[in-house]
Motif scaffolding. Structure first.
Motif, PDB file in Angstrom:
ATOM      1  N   THR A   1       0.812  -1.200   0.000  1.00  0.00           N
ATOM      2  CA  THR A   1       0.000   0.000   0.000  1.00  0.00           C
ATOM      3  C   THR A   1       0.855   1.263   0.000  1.00  0.00           C
ATOM      4  N   GLU A   2       2.172   1.100   0.175  1.00  0.00           N
ATOM      5  CA  GLU A   2       3.059   2.259   0.109  1.00  0.00           C
ATOM      6  C   GLU A   2       3.187   2.671  -1.349  1.00  0.00           C
ATOM      7  N   SER A   3       2.982   3.962  -1.597  1.00  0.00           N
ATOM      8  CA  SER A   3       2.914   4.332  -3.007  1.00  0.00           C
ATOM      9  C   SER A   3       4.261   4.153  -3.711  1.00  0.00           C
ATOM     10  N   ASN A   4       5.384   4.322  -2.991  1.00  0.00           N
ATOM     11  CA  ASN A   4       6.639   4.153  -3.725  1.00  0.00           C
ATOM     12  C   ASN A   4       6.892   2.707  -4.128  1.00  0.00           C
ATOM     13  N   ILE A   5       6.358   1.772  -3.332  1.00  0.00           N
ATOM     14  CA  ILE A   5       6.488   0.361  -3.719  1.00  0.00           C
ATOM     15  C   ILE A   5       5.584   0.061  -4.905  1.00  0.00           C
ATOM     16  N   LEU A   6       4.364   0.558  -4.824  1.00  0.00           N
ATOM     17  CA  LEU A   6       3.420   0.322  -5.917  1.00  0.00           C
ATOM     18  C   LEU A   6       3.962   0.874  -7.229  1.00  0.00           C
ATOM     19  N   LYS A   7       4.557   2.052  -7.131  1.00  0.00           N
ATOM     20  CA  LYS A   7       5.037   2.675  -8.356  1.00  0.00           C
ATOM     21  C   LYS A   7       6.177   1.902  -8.975  1.00  0.00           C
ATOM     22  N   GLU A   8       6.905   1.146  -8.154  1.00  0.00           N
ATOM     23  CA  GLU A   8       7.939   0.309  -8.741  1.00  0.00           C
ATOM     24  C   GLU A   8       7.338  -0.918  -9.406  1.00  0.00           C
ATOM     25  N   LEU A   9       6.238  -1.393  -8.844  1.00  0.00           N
ATOM     26  CA  LEU A   9       5.595  -2.575  -9.425  1.00  0.00           C
ATOM     27  C   LEU A   9       4.842  -2.206 -10.695  1.00  0.00           C
ATOM     28  N   ILE A  10       4.080  -1.140 -10.607  1.00  0.00           N
ATOM     29  CA  ILE A  10       3.283  -0.718 -11.755  1.00  0.00           C
ATOM     30  C   ILE A  10       3.531   0.760 -11.958  1.00  0.00           C
ATOM     31  N   LYS A  11       4.141   1.077 -13.081  1.00  0.00           N
ATOM     32  CA  LYS A  11       4.541   2.464 -13.286  1.00  0.00           C
ATOM     33  C   LYS A  11       3.315   3.301 -13.616  1.00  0.00           C
ATOM     34  N   PRO A  12       3.249   4.479 -13.021  1.00  0.00           N
ATOM     35  CA  PRO A  12       2.117   5.340 -13.332  1.00  0.00           C
ATOM     36  C   PRO A  12       2.172   5.751 -14.798  1.00  0.00           C
ATOM     37  N   PRO A  13       1.043   5.921 -15.436  1.00  0.00           N
ATOM     38  CA  PRO A  13       1.046   6.238 -16.851  1.00  0.00           C
ATOM     39  C   PRO A  13       1.463   7.692 -17.065  1.00  0.00           C
ATOM     40  N   THR A  14       2.336   7.910 -18.012  1.00  0.00           N
ATOM     41  CA  THR A  14       2.622   9.271 -18.453  1.00  0.00           C
ATOM     42  C   THR A  14       2.569   9.222 -19.965  1.00  0.00           C
TER      43      THR A  14
ATOM     44  N   VAL B   1      13.182  -0.670   6.204  1.00  0.00           N
ATOM     45  CA  VAL B   1      12.635   0.654   5.888  1.00  0.00           C
ATOM     46  C   VAL B   1      11.806   0.552   4.619  1.00  0.00           C
ATOM     47  N   PRO B   2      10.625  -0.028   4.723  1.00  0.00           N
ATOM     48  CA  PRO B   2       9.841  -0.301   3.516  1.00  0.00           C
ATOM     49  C   PRO B   2       9.408   0.976   2.803  1.00  0.00           C
ATOM     50  N   TRP B   3       9.509   2.107   3.507  1.00  0.00           N
ATOM     51  CA  TRP B   3       9.050   3.338   2.886  1.00  0.00           C
ATOM     52  C   TRP B   3      10.113   3.961   1.981  1.00  0.00           C
ATOM     53  N   ARG B   4      11.297   3.377   1.896  1.00  0.00           N
ATOM     54  CA  ARG B   4      12.345   3.988   1.091  1.00  0.00           C
ATOM     55  C   ARG B   4      13.009   2.948   0.206  1.00  0.00           C
ATOM     56  N   ARG B   5      13.236   3.312  -1.053  1.00  0.00           N
ATOM     57  CA  ARG B   5      13.967   2.375  -1.883  1.00  0.00           C
ATOM     58  C   ARG B   5      15.457   2.682  -1.809  1.00  0.00           C
ATOM     59  N   THR B   6      16.235   1.701  -2.207  1.00  0.00           N
ATOM     60  CA  THR B   6      17.686   1.920  -2.184  1.00  0.00           C
ATOM     61  C   THR B   6      18.102   2.561  -3.499  1.00  0.00           C
ATOM     62  N   GLY B   7      19.306   3.109  -3.475  1.00  0.00           N
ATOM     63  CA  GLY B   7      19.872   3.647  -4.705  1.00  0.00           C
ATOM     64  C   GLY B   7      19.162   4.871  -5.225  1.00  0.00           C
ATOM     65  N   VAL B   8      18.605   5.702  -4.340  1.00  0.00           N
ATOM     66  CA  VAL B   8      17.965   6.933  -4.786  1.00  0.00           C
ATOM     67  C   VAL B   8      19.058   7.949  -5.101  1.00  0.00           C
ATOM     68  N   LYS B   9      18.915   8.654  -6.237  1.00  0.00           N
ATOM     69  CA  LYS B   9      19.930   9.660  -6.587  1.00  0.00           C
ATOM     70  C   LYS B   9      19.259  10.957  -6.994  1.00  0.00           C
ATOM     71  N   TYR B  10      19.770  12.075  -6.488  1.00  0.00           N
ATOM     72  CA  TYR B  10      19.291  13.390  -6.896  1.00  0.00           C
ATOM     73  C   TYR B  10      20.502  14.277  -7.155  1.00  0.00           C
ATOM     74  N   THR B  11      20.348  15.191  -8.083  1.00  0.00           N
ATOM     75  CA  THR B  11      21.457  16.131  -8.277  1.00  0.00           C
ATOM     76  C   THR B  11      21.341  17.265  -7.267  1.00  0.00           C
TER      77      THR B  11
ATOM     78  N   ASP C   1      11.023   8.540   0.499  1.00  0.00           N
ATOM     79  CA  ASP C   1      11.468   9.310  -0.647  1.00  0.00           C
ATOM     80  C   ASP C   1      10.278  10.084  -1.204  1.00  0.00           C
ATOM     81  N   GLY C   2      10.464  11.392  -1.386  1.00  0.00           N
ATOM     82  CA  GLY C   2       9.382  12.182  -1.958  1.00  0.00           C
ATOM     83  C   GLY C   2       8.514  12.808  -0.875  1.00  0.00           C
ATOM     84  N   SER C   3       7.224  12.985  -1.197  1.00  0.00           N
ATOM     85  CA  SER C   3       6.328  13.669  -0.264  1.00  0.00           C
ATOM     86  C   SER C   3       5.666  12.671   0.673  1.00  0.00           C
ATOM     87  N   PHE C   4       5.641  13.004   1.923  1.00  0.00           N
ATOM     88  CA  PHE C   4       4.937  12.150   2.879  1.00  0.00           C
ATOM     89  C   PHE C   4       4.601  12.973   4.123  1.00  0.00           C
ATOM     90  N   ARG C   5       3.681  12.475   4.923  1.00  0.00           N
ATOM     91  CA  ARG C   5       3.298  13.164   6.163  1.00  0.00           C
ATOM     92  C   ARG C   5       4.126  12.597   7.290  1.00  0.00           C
TER      93      ARG C   5
END
Lengths: 418, 948
Positions: free
Chosen positions: A125-138, A165-175, A254-258
């Motif tokens: 139900t964590e959105s970052n996990i879901l988004k890795e499983l099924i990519k949101p359409p763009t 830490v299920p709420w965070r994926r590994t290997g996140v990179k930002y400039t 990672d990203g927006s969360f409360r």
């Protein structure tokens, strides 16, 4: 556990159904329609409806009823929380959650729902996990997929699924490494006729938007943590540290969360930033009523009050209103009897007011009920409870992040009785 | 670019077209086609005809396509079971895939295909996946066991999956633990007897560790599971509470409420003097308040639960009244709940605020809400005595508004206030009378008429007022008619001179012109009363009425305690135990709060009294008057000591019973000795005829009894103990005991009505229990039980009911219903009622069995202060169906070898060592049994029999 889900629009069409166990006939929704009819307004449909063989639990969001069907004893809060999560996920995936959007993305919706529950048990139900499983359409991805024949479905096990830490994926990179925190407080209050406060409380949240590389470990400390005695945390917050040191220590999602929500109910701590002077009177004999309201600042700590909006449900007997505002625009809907006045900013030198007359049904007796005034407003750069962040430190990574904190106070359910 | 294009083809040949596309060689086209199929499926169109074509697309490397096909399969496999078999091979292959995502997906999907034939193939892959190296696969497999159990429970048991699932509770990964718990809980729900979640301190510890690390949903499963555990003492309870409290700060409200449940339940075990108890109380308030700032649906569920919590422990939220104040745009279901809780929290300290709010609400728009607000003012007056005056004046203010439904509602509650505080606020009657004409609802009219009748002497024109109602008598509802009848009779008794005509008019209307039997009968009663003895009539009709109290709104304490165990569930939303509404009566286990262990206070928990000690150890009950009477009658009749003691009722109706086929009641006579020597003499060896006689052969027994020659084989009967005190059951007191005579078990009950109203419609039901005890006949209470009356009933039992292992083993949970409510209690039955008559084992058999049962099953006990010799012991035990097989004398000790058999066929072998010279008269007992858990209870039975 959760058996099935039906999405129903406000005109009573079932436009999506999903079953996680055996198929439940959609005729079960007839019981829901009955309850809906009885409730007159969509908001008043009871959240739990018993039927001979099932229970229907529903939430109403974005003009859509999300109706979950359960067959055995399941904690209803569990189901309702899950439904909220479904709504949030749709919003996260598609930007808005509405019937046309869901219909446009029906296959993705179906795939997402399948990932969220297994046999009625929540799966991801964590959105970052879901988004890795099924990519949101763009648009871009759809184009790319059509050309390359690749898919929207990830074929790797999402890394967050099983880590501590299920709420965070590994290997996140930002400039640009940045971490923003918004402290937002909403005042819920009931003010009586004479202007004194009946109840007032603050619902506060700290929303975070964190875009940091790697696995940063953050510590957020407050100037006055004693204010926070009733708090709910995001799972990432280390509760023990909070208990012992009253600082928030966490590996952020990672990203927006409360990050945190809190509740301040001690009466003396809740300052009321605005007042409303009102004079609404009906006379028995005349078919005209007088109407006058003035809004002014009270305890604002020197900040400007903006985005002021006054709404009021007028009694049924009011046919029309002829009013003149000193600033802003107003409307009165003679069908719903809803008066709304978009005030804008309050200038303490020249207080905004709305004056005029109401025309009542001729010959009818004066209305029994007094209208309640609903107020909305915003104050930038102020947390009305006085909560202040002291500092934010980062451990575990070498770079220097950009940090920012914003404060804002809003009206929640702010009501003035007349 | 959107999926809505999948809906656009509505031409005739849609299915045909899709079929062609599905069989296309182009991957992309295939995928698009499957998407179209899925899209049609989601809106409820039937696309099952495409089954073979879709399944053909399953063999693919494209994960999205695979998932889509799986989605389709899950939906339609059931309708095409033969076709579904085609998919099996792919599933089995996928379960071996190196990618854990695919392995998990395969096992997950297979479990969703509810086709028997497929489940057979599922077993092997599932077994592998349960032991998979990847925790993601294991956690998926755990859920799959629950799915499979739903389809084929037997298969899951045969394949040993349940044990594997239990092992997963000790898994290293918290998510796997959580899913295993969830799966086991779901299976246990349909299998209450299976004792799947065998919780012990070790497993609790594992769960608590996993609790900190798993997802929010997992936390809910684990917390709900923890709530079923009963800690062994207050220290353990406290340590669990300490580890659960951090969950109160979770963002997910379901986690919070489940944590509240655990804390509320375990708190019961903590002593109130403990510092920790106070800390815990303080910690509970903020999260509950926070739940109220959530979305309205969550608020609703939270409020229903808070309603229970404030009834159980009002101290938690007593300072939080304000959060329950109603916002005008709350949904109506939230408003009504908030109002209810406001009244429950109302006290002298906050009543002024509450009243001001209620008055405000009474001017709102929503009619239902306004009515309830007005009623609430009345309830406040009844609850907080100091506020009564203010409430009455508030109600009068509201009546002045002349809003029709407000006035009516106000009059109804003022009537209740009069009932609570008689002769205090009658000054307002004049105001009420002014509004007589506006009353059009039956309840309000009835209330007004009641007031006029009750205070007729103070209302000058009472006769005129009542007469005005009488005009339309036949159009009134029954409620108003009955009230009017009574009111006029009252008026007549108070002012006989002026109202004779009126009373005659109403009596004739009620008795001659009405079809309603209630009305007619009440009319006749009044008529006869008035005509035979006006003084008596006055005493009856104008009798002082009992005061009403606010308790009528409260949930009955036993039910409340049960509901506290169900916080956060549907039961808590409906305020009914799950047994009352869960589909199919799937053997719901009644839960009860744990007893307080280390506390010095008197126990508060409802079930401790009966459950705390076996009935044999209960202090003797002082015989009620009725019992003494029965005893005396017994003596007069002079039956032999072993004869059937007669219950009072059967004495009264004795003659009728004998004639009217009342043999049954004589076959299972109810014992009546209270506190006296209860031992029934052993049967003479020469008269074994009655041994094992079937229940039906009442005649021979009857002969035995009347001739006074034979003695019945009857086991020891414990004195009656109070099982259900009157204060817990709205005035119904139940005491009872168990007997076994001539092969039949019965439960001898004594029902006493300590309430003020007549009780009728009795019924009884047992929860599942260890030996399948169940009533063999319905509970027969022949006449309604009037106040202060006692009735003795012997309820025959059999052992063919459903079986579930209880803790303790001999625990029996009973529900008794009458016209007032349903009551629950639990009791412990002595095990010897289950010892069957043919429990004598062959000597050779005994020796073989004794050797055969492993030594670890042997249990040793000592029975002290038993001054009996071997002969006496043997005969005493034999009467309770414990049979001596052999006797030896070794070194001055008497050794008895005995056997007994339980109703469910369990044999228990015993060796009894008696030392006649021993000053402390100790008897040593060794028990051997294949089911060692019964030994403790058999020992207790021995002790009870030998000591009485």
């Amino acid at each position: 556990m959760i058996h099935s889900l039906f999405l129903i629009n406000s005109s009573g069409d079932i436009f999506l159904e999903k079953h996680w166990k055996s198929v439940v006939s959609r005729s079960v929704c007839d019981y829901f329609f009955e309850a809906q009819e009885r409730a007159t307004e969509a908001e008043n449909v009871p959240p739990v409806i018993p039927t001979p063989h099932h229970y229907l639990l529903s939430v109403y969001r974005h003009k859509i009823f999300f109706v979950a069907v359960i067959q055995t004893e399941v904690p209803p809060l569990f189901v309702i929380e899950f439904l909220h999560r479904v709504v949030d996920t749709f919003q996260d995936y598609f930007g808005v959650c509405s019937e046309p959007v869901i219909k446009d993305n029906v296959v993705v919706v179906y795939e997402v729902l399948e990932e969220m529950l297994d046999n009625g048990f929540p799966l991801a139900t964590e959105s970052n996990i879901l988004k890795e499983l099924i990519k949101p359409p763009t648009i871009l991805r759809t184009v790319v997929n059509t050309i390359t024949g690749s898919t929207n479905v990830g074929d790797q096990l999402p890394t967050g699924q099983l880590s501590v830490v299920p709420w965070r994926r590994t290997g996140v990179k930002y400039t640009n490494n940045e971490a923003y925190f918004d402290v937002i407080e909403e005042i819920d209050a009931i003010i009586d006729k004479s202007g004194s406060t009946i109840t007032a409380e603050i619902q506060g949240v700290i929303d975070a938007c964190v875009k940091l590389t790697g696995m940063p470990d953050l510590t957020l400390s407050f100037m006055n943590p004693r204010l926070l005695d009733d708090v709910s945390f995001h799972p990432c917050v280390r509760f023990k540290r909070w208990e012992s040191e009253r600082t928030l220590s966490f590996i952020p999602a990672d990203g927006s969360f409360r990050l945190l929500s809190y509740h301040v109910s001690a009466q003396n701590l809740v300052a009321i930033p605005v007042y409303v002077k009102h004079n609404i009177s009906f006379r028995d004999s005349s078919s005209l009523g007088r109407f006058e309201i003035t809004v002014g600042p009270k305890q604002t700590m020197g900040k400007t009050i903006e985005g002021v909006m006054v709404t009021s449900q007028m009694p049924k007997g009011v046919l029309n209103m002829s009013l003149t505002p000193s600033q802003g625009t107003h409307t009165f809907d003679p069908v719903t009897k809803m008066l709304s006045w978009d005030v804008g900013k309050i200038n303490p030198q020249k207080l905004p007011s709305l004056k005029g007359t109401m025309s009542l049904q001729a010959g009818a007796s004066k209305p029994d009920e007094n209208p309640t005034i609903n107020l909305q407003f915003k104050i930038q750069q102020l947390a009305i409870s006085g909560l202040k962040v002291n500092r934010l430190d980062m451990y575990g990574e070498k770079y220097k992040p950009f940090k920012g904190i914003k404060y804002m106070t809003k009206a929640g359910k702010f009501q003035v009785r007349t | 670019m959107t999926d809505s294009k999948y809906f656009t083809t509505t031409k005739k040949g849609e299915i045909f077209e899709l079929k062609a596309e599905l069989n296309s060689d182009k991957k992309e086209k295939k995928k698009e086609a499957v998407k179209k199929v899925i899209a049609s499926m989601t809106v409820g169109k039937d696309v099952s005809a495409l089954f073979p074509d879709v399944v053909n697309c399953m063999q693919t490397d494209n994960l999205e396509l695979k998932k889509l096909v799986y989605l389709y399969l899950m939906n339609y496999a059931k309708s095409q079971p033969d076709m579904a078999i085609m998919a099996v091979n792919t599933f089995v292959k996928d379960c071996e895939d190196p990618n854990p995502l695919i392995r998990a997906l395969a096992v997950r999907t297979m479990g969703c295909i509810r086709v028997d034939k497929i489940t057979e193939y599922l077993c092997e892959p599932l077994r592998k996946c349960l032991k998979d190296e990847d925790p993601y696969v294991r956690k998926t497999a755990a859920v799959c066991v629950a799915k499979l159990h739903d389809i084929n429970a037997q298969l899951v048991e045969d394949q040993g999956f349940l044990d594997t699932l239990k092992d997963l509770i000790s898994d290293s990964n918290p998510m796997v633990v959580a899913n295993a718990v969830a799966a086991l809980s779901e299976i246990a729900e349909s299998h209450p007897s299976s004792n799947l979640l065998d919780l012990n301190p070790q497993s609790i510890n594992k769960l608590l560790t996993a609790l900190n690390e798993c997802t929010e949903w997992g936390q809910i499963f684990i917390l709900d599971c923890l709530a079923n555990y009963t800690p062994k003492d207050d220290r353990e309870a406290q340590s669990i509470c300490e580890r659960v409290t951090p969950r109160l700060s979770h963002a997910n409200s379901a986690v919070v409420l489940s944590a509240v449940k655990v804390l509320m339940k375990f708190m019961e075990m903590l002593s109130k003097d403990l510092d920790y108890y106070g800390t815990l109380l303080k910690k509970l308030a903020p999260p509950l308040v926070t739940l109220l700032s959530a979305e309205p649906e969550l608020q609703y569920v939270a409020l229903r639960n808070i309603n229970l919590i404030v009834q159980k422990r009002p101290e938690i939220l007593k300072h939080e009244m304000k959060v329950f104040f109603v916002k005008y745009n709350d949904p109506i279901y939230v408003k009504l709940e908030k109002l209810d809780i406001m009244i429950r929290l109302a006290s002298q300290a906050n009543i002024a605020q509450v009243l001001a709010e209620l008055k405000e609400y009474a001017t709102e728009v929503d009619v239902d809400f306004v009515r309830k607000a007005v009623r609430a003012i009345g309830r406040c007056a009844i609850k907080v005595e100091q506020s009564a005056e203010r409430c009455v004046s508030t109600l009068l203010d509201l009546i002045q508004t002349k809003v029709n439904y407000v006035v009516q509602e106000a009059i109804v509650v003022i009537k209740d206030i009069f009932r609570k505080y008689p002769n205090k606020y009658e000054s307002v009657i004049a105001t009420l009378c002014e509004n007589l004409d506006s009353l059009d609802e039956p309840e309000a009219r009835a209330a007004m008429i009641w007031i006029v009748g009750e205070y007729a002497e103070r209302i000058d024109n009472a006769d005129e007022l009542l007469e005005s109602f009488l005009e339309g008598f036949h159009d009134e509802s029954t409620q108003v008619q009955l009230q009017l009848l009574t009111a006029i009779v009252k008026l007549f008794l108070k002012k006989p001179t002026e109202t004779q005509e009126l009373v005659q008019q109403v009596l004739s209307l009620a008795t001659q012109d009405s079809d309603n039997p209630d009305l007619r009968d009440r009319g006749y009663i009044y008529w006869r009363l008035l005509s035979t003895d006006p003084v008596a009539a006055k005493e009856v009709v104008l009798a002082e009425k009992p005061l009403i109290s606010e308790e009528t709104d409260l949930i009955e304490p036993t039910l409340l305690d049960e509901l506290i165990c169900y916080i956060g569930t549907l039961a808590s939303v409906y305020h009914k135990p799950p047994s009352a509404f869960v589909e199919g009566g799937r053997g719901v286990v009644h839960k009860s709060l744990p007893p307080r262990t280390a506390s010095s206070e008197s126990t508060e928990s409802p079930e401790t009294a009966p459950a705390g000690a076996p009935p044999g150890e209960q202090p003797d009950v002082i015989p009620a008057q009725g019992d003494l009477l029965g005893d005396l009658l017994n003596l007069d009749l002079g039956p032999p000591v072993s004869g059937p003691p007669l219950a009072t009722t059967s004495v009264q109706m004795g003659a009728v019973d004998l004639l009217g086929g009342g043999l049954d009641s004589l076959v299972c006579p109810g014992p009546l000795w209270i506190g006296g020597p209860n031992f029934v003499a052993p049967p003479a060896a020469a008269v074994p005829a009655s041994l094992g006689a079937p229940i039906g052969s009442g005649l021979s027994d009857l002969f035995d009894l009347t001739s006074g020659v034979g003695t019945l084989s009857g086991s020891y009967v414990a004195p009656k103990a109070v099982w259900l005190p009157a204060m817990k059951a709205k005035g119904l007191e139940i005491s009872g005991t168990f007997t076994r005579q001539v092969g039949s078990i019965s439960m001898d009950l004594q029902l006493t009505n300590k309430a003020l109203q007549v009780m009728t419609d009795f019924a009884i039901q047992f929860n599942r229990n260890s030996f399948g005890l169940a009533p063999a006949a319905p509970l027969q209470v022949h006449a309604p039980l009037s106040p202060n009356q006692t009735v003795e009933i012997s309820l025959p039992l059999n052992t063919v009911g459903s079986v579930m292992k209880m803790e303790p083993l001999n625990n029996l949970q009973v529900a008794v219903k009458n016209n007032i409510d349903v009551f629950y209690f639990s009791t412990l039955y002595p095990l010897h009622i289950l010892f069957v008559e043919d429990g004598k084992m062959d000597r050779q058999m005994f020796l073989a069995t004794w050797k055969d049962i492993p030594n670890e099953n042997e249990a040793q006990f000592q029975i002290r202060d038993c001054p009996l010799n071997a002969e006496a012991v043997s005969s005493k035990l034999q009467s309770s169906n414990i049979f001596t097989i052999a006797k030896r004398n070794v070194e001055g000790q008497d050794m008895l070898y005995q056997s007994l058999k339980l109703t469910n066929g369990i044999w228990v072998l015993a060796e009894l060592r008696i030392q006649p010279g021993n000053p402390s008269f100790t008897v040593r007992l060794s028990l051997k049994c294949r089911a060692p858990e019964v030994s403790q209870h058999v020992y207790q039975a021995y002790e009870t029999i030998l000591k009485n």
